[in-house]
Design a protein around this motif. Structure first.
Motif, mmCIF file in Angstrom:
data_model
loop_
_atom_site.group_PDB
_atom_site.id
_atom_site.type_symbol
_atom_site.label_atom_id
_atom_site.label_comp_id
_atom_site.label_asym_id
_atom_site.label_seq_id
_atom_site.Cartn_x
_atom_site.Cartn_y
_atom_site.Cartn_z
ATOM 1 N N GLU A 115 0.826 -1.204 0.000
ATOM 2 C CA GLU A 115 0.000 0.000 0.000
ATOM 3 C C GLU A 115 0.863 1.257 0.000
ATOM 4 O OE1 GLU A 115 -2.471 -0.307 3.385
ATOM 5 O OE2 GLU A 115 -3.672 -1.988 2.625
ATOM 6 N N LEU A 116 1.907 1.255 0.809
ATOM 7 C CA LEU A 116 2.785 2.424 0.869
ATOM 8 C C LEU A 116 3.527 2.609 -0.449
ATOM 9 C CD1 LEU A 116 4.216 1.969 4.482
ATOM 10 C CD2 LEU A 116 2.486 3.605 3.733
ATOM 11 N N GLU A 117 3.950 1.520 -1.067
ATOM 12 C CA GLU A 117 4.632 1.637 -2.354
ATOM 13 C C GLU A 117 3.685 2.170 -3.424
ATOM 14 O OE1 GLU A 117 7.977 -1.939 -1.929
ATOM 15 O OE2 GLU A 117 6.084 -2.308 -2.978
ATOM 16 N N ALA A 118 2.420 1.781 -3.347
ATOM 17 C CA ALA A 118 1.437 2.293 -4.299
ATOM 18 C C ALA A 118 1.221 3.789 -4.103
ATOM 19 C CB ALA A 118 0.123 1.537 -4.152
ATOM 20 N N LEU A 119 1.239 4.246 -2.851
ATOM 21 C CA LEU A 119 1.102 5.681 -2.580
ATOM 22 C C LEU A 119 2.245 6.462 -3.208
ATOM 23 C CD1 LEU A 119 -0.050 5.895 1.159
ATOM 24 C CD2 LEU A 119 -1.369 6.516 -0.864
ATOM 25 N N VAL A 120 3.454 5.923 -3.099
ATOM 26 C CA VAL A 120 4.622 6.624 -3.633
ATOM 27 C C VAL A 120 4.605 6.613 -5.152
ATOM 28 C CG1 VAL A 120 7.140 6.621 -3.738
ATOM 29 C CG2 VAL A 120 5.988 6.127 -1.576
ATOM 30 N N SER A 122 2.076 6.302 -7.241
ATOM 31 C CA SER A 122 0.988 7.100 -7.812
ATOM 32 C C SER A 122 1.145 8.591 -7.555
ATOM 33 C CB SER A 122 -0.350 6.621 -7.243
ATOM 34 O OG SER A 122 -0.406 6.835 -5.837
ATOM 35 N N GLY A 123 2.026 8.956 -6.638
ATOM 36 C CA GLY A 123 2.200 10.361 -6.299
ATOM 37 C C GLY A 123 1.184 10.884 -5.314
ATOM 38 N N GLU A 124 0.308 10.009 -4.833
ATOM 39 C CA GLU A 124 -0.724 10.433 -3.888
ATOM 40 C C GLU A 124 -0.132 10.863 -2.558
ATOM 41 O OE1 GLU A 124 -4.811 8.631 -1.818
ATOM 42 O OE2 GLU A 124 -3.691 7.468 -3.334
ATOM 43 N N ILE A 125 1.074 10.370 -2.258
ATOM 44 C CA ILE A 125 1.698 10.706 -0.980
ATOM 45 C C ILE A 125 2.015 12.194 -0.896
ATOM 46 C CG2 ILE A 125 4.094 10.314 -1.728
ATOM 47 C CD1 ILE A 125 4.546 8.960 1.001
ATOM 48 N N GLU A 126 2.136 12.865 -2.028
ATOM 49 C CA GLU A 126 2.432 14.299 -2.031
ATOM 50 C C GLU A 126 1.255 15.124 -1.538
ATOM 51 O OE1 GLU A 126 3.636 15.280 -5.942
ATOM 52 O OE2 GLU A 126 5.457 14.038 -5.911
ATOM 53 N N THR A 127 0.083 14.523 -1.489
ATOM 54 C CA THR A 127 -1.089 15.264 -1.005
ATOM 55 C C THR A 127 -1.137 15.324 0.525
ATOM 56 O OG1 THR A 127 -2.443 13.246 -1.041
ATOM 57 C CG2 THR A 127 -2.383 14.582 -3.052
ATOM 58 N N TYR A 128 -0.297 14.523 1.194
ATOM 59 C CA TYR A 128 -0.272 14.537 2.654
ATOM 60 C C TYR A 128 0.629 15.668 3.146
ATOM 61 C CZ TYR A 128 -2.382 9.873 2.452
ATOM 62 O OH TYR A 128 -3.217 8.819 2.213
ATOM 63 N N SER A 129 0.501 15.939 4.424
ATOM 64 C CA SER A 129 1.372 16.955 5.025
ATOM 65 C C SER A 129 2.808 16.448 5.098
ATOM 66 C CB SER A 129 0.870 17.305 6.434
ATOM 67 O OG SER A 129 0.944 16.162 7.281
ATOM 68 N N LYS A 130 3.739 17.342 5.330
ATOM 69 C CA LYS A 130 5.149 16.945 5.387
ATOM 70 C C LYS A 130 5.401 15.968 6.530
ATOM 71 C CE LYS A 130 7.144 21.091 3.281
ATOM 72 N NZ LYS A 130 8.100 22.223 3.465
ATOM 73 N N LYS A 131 4.770 16.212 7.643
ATOM 74 C CA LYS A 131 4.964 15.324 8.785
ATOM 75 C C LYS A 131 4.428 13.927 8.492
ATOM 76 C CE LYS A 131 3.999 14.909 13.739
ATOM 77 N NZ LYS A 131 3.345 15.550 14.910
ATOM 78 N N LYS A 140 7.684 2.802 5.564
ATOM 79 C CA LYS A 140 7.974 2.020 4.356
ATOM 80 C C LYS A 140 9.409 1.494 4.373
ATOM 81 C CE LYS A 140 8.408 2.642 -0.656
ATOM 82 N NZ LYS A 140 9.873 2.620 -0.651
ATOM 83 N N ARG A 141 10.352 2.326 4.742
ATOM 84 C CA ARG A 141 11.753 1.898 4.782
ATOM 85 C C ARG A 141 11.966 0.805 5.826
ATOM 86 N NH1 ARG A 141 12.720 7.545 4.249
ATOM 87 N NH2 ARG A 141 12.978 7.681 6.519
ATOM 88 N N LYS A 142 11.307 0.925 6.953
ATOM 89 C CA LYS A 142 11.473 -0.055 8.020
ATOM 90 C C LYS A 142 10.926 -1.417 7.613
ATOM 91 C CE LYS A 142 10.431 -0.821 12.908
ATOM 92 N NZ LYS A 142 9.761 -0.262 14.120
ATOM 93 N N ILE A 143 9.729 -1.434 7.045
ATOM 94 C CA ILE A 143 9.135 -2.704 6.626
ATOM 95 C C ILE A 143 9.955 -3.322 5.501
ATOM 96 C CG2 ILE A 143 7.081 -3.824 5.698
ATOM 97 C CD1 ILE A 143 5.400 -1.634 6.949
ATOM 98 N N HIS A 144 10.397 -2.500 4.577
ATOM 99 C CA HIS A 144 11.181 -3.012 3.454
ATOM 100 C C HIS A 144 12.503 -3.593 3.935
ATOM 101 C CE1 HIS A 144 13.800 -2.853 -0.124
ATOM 102 N NE2 HIS A 144 12.688 -3.082 -0.798
ATOM 103 N N ARG A 145 13.133 -2.948 4.889
ATOM 104 C CA ARG A 145 14.419 -3.425 5.387
ATOM 105 C C ARG A 145 14.280 -4.781 6.088
ATOM 106 N NH1 ARG A 145 15.344 0.474 8.382
ATOM 107 N NH2 ARG A 145 14.768 -0.401 10.405
ATOM 108 N N ASN A 146 13.223 -4.949 6.850
ATOM 109 C CA ASN A 146 13.072 -6.166 7.646
ATOM 110 C C ASN A 146 12.401 -7.311 6.906
ATOM 111 O OD1 ASN A 146 14.261 -4.986 9.957
ATOM 112 N ND2 ASN A 146 12.292 -4.117 10.593
ATOM 113 N N LEU A 147 11.517 -7.004 5.953
ATOM 114 C CA LEU A 147 10.689 -8.061 5.363
ATOM 115 C C LEU A 147 10.800 -8.185 3.849
ATOM 116 C CD1 LEU A 147 7.394 -7.459 7.404
ATOM 117 C CD2 LEU A 147 9.245 -9.068 7.910
#
Length: 299
Positions: A115-120, A122-131, A140-147
């Motif tokens: 789901e997080l990779e799909a957000l990135v 599609s560019g939809e993640i840019e609609t969220y706030s910076k925080k 996303k980085r944590k899950i990708h690193r471990n799994l």
């Protein structure tokens, strides 16, 4: 075989731990002591490796996966390289508790990664706030690193291959609780009772780890080849049996058609077969029915 023995000796797989840092359970795998260092019996190493390769080949030929585990620095590169080469799952970062025993939750986390990779993408993640964007990217980085190594593992593996029984004790315990066979490269300070097929050898040398993982990966390739041949044999049998079914059906319909035609012929031919009525000039002999011929006369 000679080449394999030379590779193992050159890799220093026979060098164990300091004699003050050893597990007495490994005594049967130790050849001797040199410069206060335990020397592992290379014959036991070969015996364990050949047994492990034979079992891995059988497991893969049955259509099951092999999960490689090695979270120590010396093992990460070799495991990732050869596991990717044979398309098998692996863990080279921290072993998360419940990776096997709570596999359903792990799969849910992998769905979250998708789901997080799909957000990135599609560019939809840019609609969220910076925080929020920062939090999502960190997750996303944590899950990708471990799994990331087990993201294609959709079922429990058929066998677990680990490096260093002390470092991967949690993984070995989880596999044992689920009845999953384990193979492990184990040094003189390890506990062979945790492992179903121990391969005694130096688990601190990058070269020795690479030789062991390379040989097991080769067994995986051979198992996949056997699986392919088995599937081709099943397909060939299916192709051979497919024409036979219509043939049997046509024969059945043919026989049924013959029976039906015979019955119709008999019913149609019955009236003409009747004897003509006798004329006064001709005296016809009485003809008895077959059933009456066998009946004794009463006169």
């Amino acid at each position: 075989m000679a080449t394999l023995v030379n590779d193992l000796i050159e890799a220093g797989i026979h060098f164990g731990q300091h004699r003050s840092n050893w597990n007495p359970k490994m005594g049967s795998y130790i050849y001797g002591v040199r410069n206060k260092i335990h020397i592992i019996d290379i014959r036991e190493t070969i015996k364990g490796l050949l047994l492990a390769k034979r079992y891995v080949q059988q497991v893969v030929a049955d259509g099951k996966d092999v999960c490689f585990v090695g979270t120590k620095r010396q093992a990460k590169g070799s495991i990732q390289k050869y596991a990717d080469d044979v398309s098998m799952p692996y863990v080279i970062e921290r072993w998360l508790g419940g990776t096997l025993t709570n596999f359903r939750t792990i799969r849910e986390r992998l769905k979250r990664l998708e789901e997080l990779e799909a957000l990135v993408e599609s560019g939809e993640i840019e609609t969220y706030s910076k925080k929020m964007t920062s939090q999502l990217l960190r997750e996303k980085r944590k899950i990708h690193r471990n799994l990331s190594g087990i993201r294609n593992m959709h079922k429990l593996p058929g066998v677990l291959v680990a490096v260093d029984s002390r470092r991967e004790a949690n993984a070995l315990h989880e596999a044992r609780s689920l009845g999953i066979p384990t193979i492990c490269l184990i040094d003189t300070d390890g506990d062979p009772d945790l492992v179903d097929i121990p391969i005694p050898g130096n688990d601190d040398s990058m070269r020795s780890i690479e030789v062991i993982v390379r040989e097991i990966a080769e067994a995986v390739k051979q198992g996949k080849s056997g699986l392919t041949q088995k599937n081709e044999g099943k397909d060939a049998q299916a192709d051979d049996s497919q024409p036979a079914a219509p043939k049997r059906r046509s024969l059945r319909s043919k026989y049924r058609a013959q029976d039906t035609a015979g019955e119709e012929t008999k019913s149609d031919a019955a009236p003409p077969a009747a004897a003509p009525a006798p004329t006064p000039d001709v005296v016809a002999k009485p003809v008895s029915a077959p059933s009456e011929a066998t009946t004794p006369s009463t006169t």
